[in-house]
Design a protein around this motif. Structure first.
Motif, PDB file in Angstrom:
ATOM      1  N   PRO A  95      -3.460   4.970   2.300  1.00  0.00           N
ATOM      2  CA  PRO A  95      -3.866   4.812   0.892  1.00  0.00           C
ATOM      3  C   PRO A  95      -2.635   4.725  -0.014  1.00  0.00           C
ATOM      4  O   PRO A  95      -1.685   5.505   0.146  1.00  0.00           O
ATOM      5  CB  PRO A  95      -4.658   6.097   0.614  1.00  0.00           C
ATOM      6  N   GLU A  96      -2.625   3.793  -0.918  1.00  0.00           N
ATOM      7  CA  GLU A  96      -1.468   3.618  -1.801  1.00  0.00           C
ATOM      8  C   GLU A  96      -1.471   4.668  -2.907  1.00  0.00           C
ATOM      9  O   GLU A  96      -2.524   5.106  -3.369  1.00  0.00           O
ATOM     10  CB  GLU A  96      -1.494   2.211  -2.409  1.00  0.00           C
ATOM     11  N   LEU A 127      -3.459   3.899  -6.307  1.00  0.00           N
ATOM     12  CA  LEU A 127      -4.899   3.643  -6.350  1.00  0.00           C
ATOM     13  C   LEU A 127      -5.601   4.513  -7.394  1.00  0.00           C
ATOM     14  O   LEU A 127      -5.214   5.666  -7.613  1.00  0.00           O
ATOM     15  CB  LEU A 127      -5.520   3.931  -4.974  1.00  0.00           C
ATOM     16  N   ASP A 128      -6.638   3.957  -8.012  1.00  0.00           N
ATOM     17  CA  ASP A 128      -7.465   4.769  -8.897  1.00  0.00           C
ATOM     18  C   ASP A 128      -8.497   5.509  -8.043  1.00  0.00           C
ATOM     19  O   ASP A 128      -8.536   5.358  -6.805  1.00  0.00           O
ATOM     20  CB  ASP A 128      -8.127   3.900  -9.965  1.00  0.00           C
ATOM     21  N   PHE A 171     -11.729   5.163  -7.661  1.00  0.00           N
ATOM     22  CA  PHE A 171     -12.647   4.285  -6.924  1.00  0.00           C
ATOM     23  C   PHE A 171     -11.971   3.736  -5.666  1.00  0.00           C
ATOM     24  O   PHE A 171     -12.557   3.723  -4.574  1.00  0.00           O
ATOM     25  CB  PHE A 171     -13.108   3.135  -7.829  1.00  0.00           C
ATOM     26  N   GLY A 172     -10.725   3.290  -5.819  1.00  0.00           N
ATOM     27  CA  GLY A 172      -9.981   2.762  -4.680  1.00  0.00           C
ATOM     28  C   GLY A 172      -9.713   3.830  -3.624  1.00  0.00           C
ATOM     29  O   GLY A 172      -9.786   3.561  -2.416  1.00  0.00           O
ATOM     30  N   LEU A 173      -9.407   5.052  -4.068  1.00  0.00           N
ATOM     31  CA  LEU A 173      -9.169   6.152  -3.134  1.00  0.00           C
ATOM     32  C   LEU A 173     -10.431   6.469  -2.331  1.00  0.00           C
ATOM     33  O   LEU A 173     -10.377   6.650  -1.113  1.00  0.00           O
ATOM     34  CB  LEU A 173      -8.710   7.392  -3.890  1.00  0.00           C
ATOM     35  N   GLN A 196     -12.943   4.521  -1.670  1.00  0.00           N
ATOM     36  CA  GLN A 196     -13.209   3.437  -0.727  1.00  0.00           C
ATOM     37  C   GLN A 196     -12.293   3.532   0.492  1.00  0.00           C
ATOM     38  O   GLN A 196     -12.728   3.345   1.636  1.00  0.00           O
ATOM     39  CB  GLN A 196     -13.031   2.081  -1.415  1.00  0.00           C
ATOM     40  N   SER A 197     -11.019   3.803   0.242  1.00  0.00           N
ATOM     41  CA  SER A 197     -10.048   3.906   1.319  1.00  0.00           C
ATOM     42  C   SER A 197     -10.406   5.031   2.291  1.00  0.00           C
ATOM     43  O   SER A 197     -10.369   4.857   3.518  1.00  0.00           O
ATOM     44  CB  SER A 197      -8.640   4.142   0.746  1.00  0.00           C
ATOM     45  N   SER A 241      -2.210   8.679  -8.047  1.00  0.00           N
ATOM     46  CA  SER A 241      -3.473   8.912  -7.339  1.00  0.00           C
ATOM     47  C   SER A 241      -4.009  10.322  -7.584  1.00  0.00           C
ATOM     48  O   SER A 241      -5.231  10.540  -7.606  1.00  0.00           O
ATOM     49  CB  SER A 241      -3.296   8.659  -5.834  1.00  0.00           C
TER      50      SER A 241
END
Length: 330
Positions: free
Chosen positions: A215-216, A219-220, A222-224, A226-227, A285
């Motif tokens: 995970p980058e 990431l926001d 939502f992105g976290l 999903q990851s 993050s």
């Protein structure tokens, strides 16, 4: 009680009204192939009628032989599972000894100041796991991935584990994946966190994991989410595992104390302050988590209840270090 058709009470051998009598003849002593001597008991049968009658020699010999065979069958049936039980018990003892050996050598090279780096090593080795293609995971492949930008600074952490592994391997070979998994748990415990049980038996990968799976940091929420879902982790587990950032120089409380300060600081949002360095607290993050309602509920729970955080972190850690692992067949 009856086992394999044999009445252990011996009540079938005699009249219900007359207690059984046994002849412990030395001629009936036999050895059974289990390294022990057992006495084959030859019963003297009682008459079922009110007037007792003598049993002929031939009948008595037949009964004695039949009884001895039944006793032999019982003893063999009863004792056969023992070697497996003993082997299972021995395997457990060996696993416990191996874990103690690994923990002992790790503790010799691990200090509180190195704990955050070792724990980060766990996340970066196991964090490459993906459910869809079952790639990556806790497999020691971080050894081949240290030159990747996301793994910058981990060479020192791996080096101290390689040092400990060299000593362990002289007594009992161990995978790097097992070393890293145990070391992360020891780092948490050393800094005051929960004691985390770690299963041994992982196999090491001989090739690096695919790139771009961690995970980058930008990431926001939502992105976290999903990851982490692609790796098999819920939002609750995402928030619990993020608590590992309480160790180190991220600005969440004491850098060498594993506690729930991470969540308390997140709720304070010090990065919104105009007071200079406070804007450097946490990663993007980390800050994103507190802006998500679902994540915020767990952040608040862990801020209020450190014991709950410890329990959930322990469970999520165990799941993390087992993700994608290939296991040795004993």
């Amino acid at each position: 009680m009856s086992i394999t058709g044999f009445d252990l009470s011996f009540r079938h051998l005699c009249s219900p009204c007359i207690p059984p009598r046994f002849d412990f003849s030395s001629q009936s002593r036999r050895k059974i192939e289990y390294g022990c001597s057992f006495t084959a008991i030859r019963p003297v049968f009682c008459s079922m009628s009110s007037s007792s009658t003598a049993v002929s020699d031939s009948d008595e010999n037949h009964v004695s032989t039949s009884y001895s065979r039944r006793l032999m069958t019982f003893m063999i049936t009863f004792l056969l599972p023992l070697p497996k039980l003993m082997q299972h018990s021995g395997a457990n003892a060996n696993a416990t000894d191996d874990l103690a050996l690994i923990q002992g050598e790790i503790r010799k090279v691990l200090s509180k100041s190195k704990a955050a780096g070792v724990l980060r090593l766990v996340f970066h080795d196991a964090g490459t796991y993906e459910l869809d293609d079952a790639s990556g995971g806790m497999n020691g492949s971080i050894s081949f991935e240290l030159d990747r930008p996301e793994n910058k600074g981990l060479k020192k952490s791996l080096k101290i584990l390689v040092e400990a592994k060299t000593i362990v391997d002289e007594k009992q070979p161990v995978s790097m994946a097992d070393m890293i998994a145990v070391a992360g748990a020891e780092a948490v415990s050393l800094c005051g966190g929960p004691t985390i049980p770690v299963r041994l038996g992982r196999l090491d990968s001989m090739v690096p994991d695919p790139e771009g799976k961690l995970p980058e940091e930008t990431l926001d929420a939502f992105g976290l989410k999903q990851s982490f879902q692609r790796k098999g982790f819920s939002t609750q587990e995402l928030v619990a595992l993020s608590g590992a950032h309480t160790l180190g120089s991220k600005g969440f409380g004491n850098p060498v104390v594993f506690d729930n300060a991470y969540y308390k600081v997140l709720l304070e949002k010090p990065w919104l302050s105009s007071a200079g360095m406070t804007s450097m607290v946490g990663l993007p993050s980390d800050r994103a988590l507190v802006e998500d309602d679902e994540c915020l509920r767990w952040i608040s729970k862990y801020a209020d209840d450190q014991d709950l955080f410890f329990e959930d972190f322990m469970n999520a850690y165990i799941k993390l270090v087992n993700s994608g692992a290939k296991w040795r067949r004993d």
